[in-house]
Design a protein around this motif. Sequence first.
Motif, mmCIF file in Angstrom:
data_model
loop_
_atom_site.group_PDB
_atom_site.id
_atom_site.type_symbol
_atom_site.label_atom_id
_atom_site.label_comp_id
_atom_site.label_asym_id
_atom_site.label_seq_id
_atom_site.Cartn_x
_atom_site.Cartn_y
_atom_site.Cartn_z
ATOM 1 N N GLU A 106 0.831 -1.188 0.000
ATOM 2 C CA GLU A 106 0.000 0.000 0.000
ATOM 3 C C GLU A 106 0.870 1.245 0.000
ATOM 4 O O GLU A 106 1.658 1.463 0.906
ATOM 5 N N LYS A 107 0.710 2.054 -1.036
ATOM 6 C CA LYS A 107 1.458 3.300 -1.117
ATOM 7 C C LYS A 107 0.828 4.339 -0.194
ATOM 8 O O LYS A 107 -0.359 4.300 0.087
ATOM 9 N N LEU A 108 1.627 5.261 0.227
ATOM 10 C CA LEU A 108 1.158 6.367 1.044
ATOM 11 C C LEU A 108 0.305 7.277 0.164
ATOM 12 O O LEU A 108 0.749 7.692 -0.909
ATOM 13 N N THR A 109 -0.915 7.573 0.594
ATOM 14 C CA THR A 109 -1.813 8.375 -0.240
ATOM 15 C C THR A 109 -2.057 9.773 0.302
ATOM 16 O O THR A 109 -2.669 10.590 -0.370
ATOM 17 N N ASP A 122 -1.480 13.610 1.258
ATOM 18 C CA ASP A 122 -0.743 14.731 0.672
ATOM 19 C C ASP A 122 0.476 15.044 1.548
ATOM 20 O O ASP A 122 0.384 15.040 2.778
ATOM 21 N N GLN A 123 1.612 15.310 0.911
ATOM 22 C CA GLN A 123 2.846 15.523 1.664
ATOM 23 C C GLN A 123 2.750 16.710 2.618
ATOM 24 O O GLN A 123 3.247 16.651 3.739
ATOM 25 N N GLN A 143 7.219 10.689 -0.585
ATOM 26 C CA GLN A 143 7.020 9.656 0.431
ATOM 27 C C GLN A 143 7.961 9.857 1.624
ATOM 28 O O GLN A 143 8.073 8.988 2.488
ATOM 29 N N ASP A 176 5.803 1.891 2.896
ATOM 30 C CA ASP A 176 4.411 1.731 2.489
ATOM 31 C C ASP A 176 3.574 2.542 3.474
ATOM 32 O O ASP A 176 4.124 3.319 4.264
ATOM 33 N N ALA A 177 2.268 2.364 3.447
ATOM 34 C CA ALA A 177 1.385 3.188 4.280
ATOM 35 C C ALA A 177 1.559 2.944 5.773
ATOM 36 O O ALA A 177 1.108 3.738 6.591
ATOM 37 N N THR A 217 -2.236 7.840 7.806
ATOM 38 C CA THR A 217 -1.440 7.294 6.699
ATOM 39 C C THR A 217 -1.998 5.965 6.186
ATOM 40 O O THR A 217 -1.751 5.602 5.053
ATOM 41 N N HIS A 218 -2.723 5.261 7.039
ATOM 42 C CA HIS A 218 -3.258 3.960 6.649
ATOM 43 C C HIS A 218 -4.785 4.044 6.709
ATOM 44 O O HIS A 218 -5.394 3.730 7.712
#
Length: 114
Positions: free
Chosen positions: A4-7, A9-10, A41, A65-66, A112-113
């Motif tokens: 799972e990628k981090l979704t 916003d930075q 990320q 990952d997330a 984050t998750h």
Amino acid sequence: MSNEKLTIDQAELVQEWSNVLPTTLQPTDQARVWADEADSQTVRVHIEAGGHTGYNFDFKVNYVDAREVNVELMDVQQGTTHIDETGDVVQNLVDDYVRHIHECAQALHRVTHV
């Protein structure tokens, strides 16, 4: 490890880290968090150790990952002088701050998750 990628916003991630990280540190420590412009990320963390040591630590915190972060020590200074980070006192502080950074990342799972 999940894929799972981090979704998040930075900019929001930096804000969340800025709010939560100080709660995981000693009250006398000071922390600053900012975006890594080369990698959405990743956040950068600067910690000024409390007390009279004058130690400053710079870390790179990359989301694998997330849920999981990789924490890398980038620099240690005492005042304005770069110092050897392999000494016992400094290494103990580094280990402690890495643990606090992981605690912060865990506390941020709520954003984050998702």
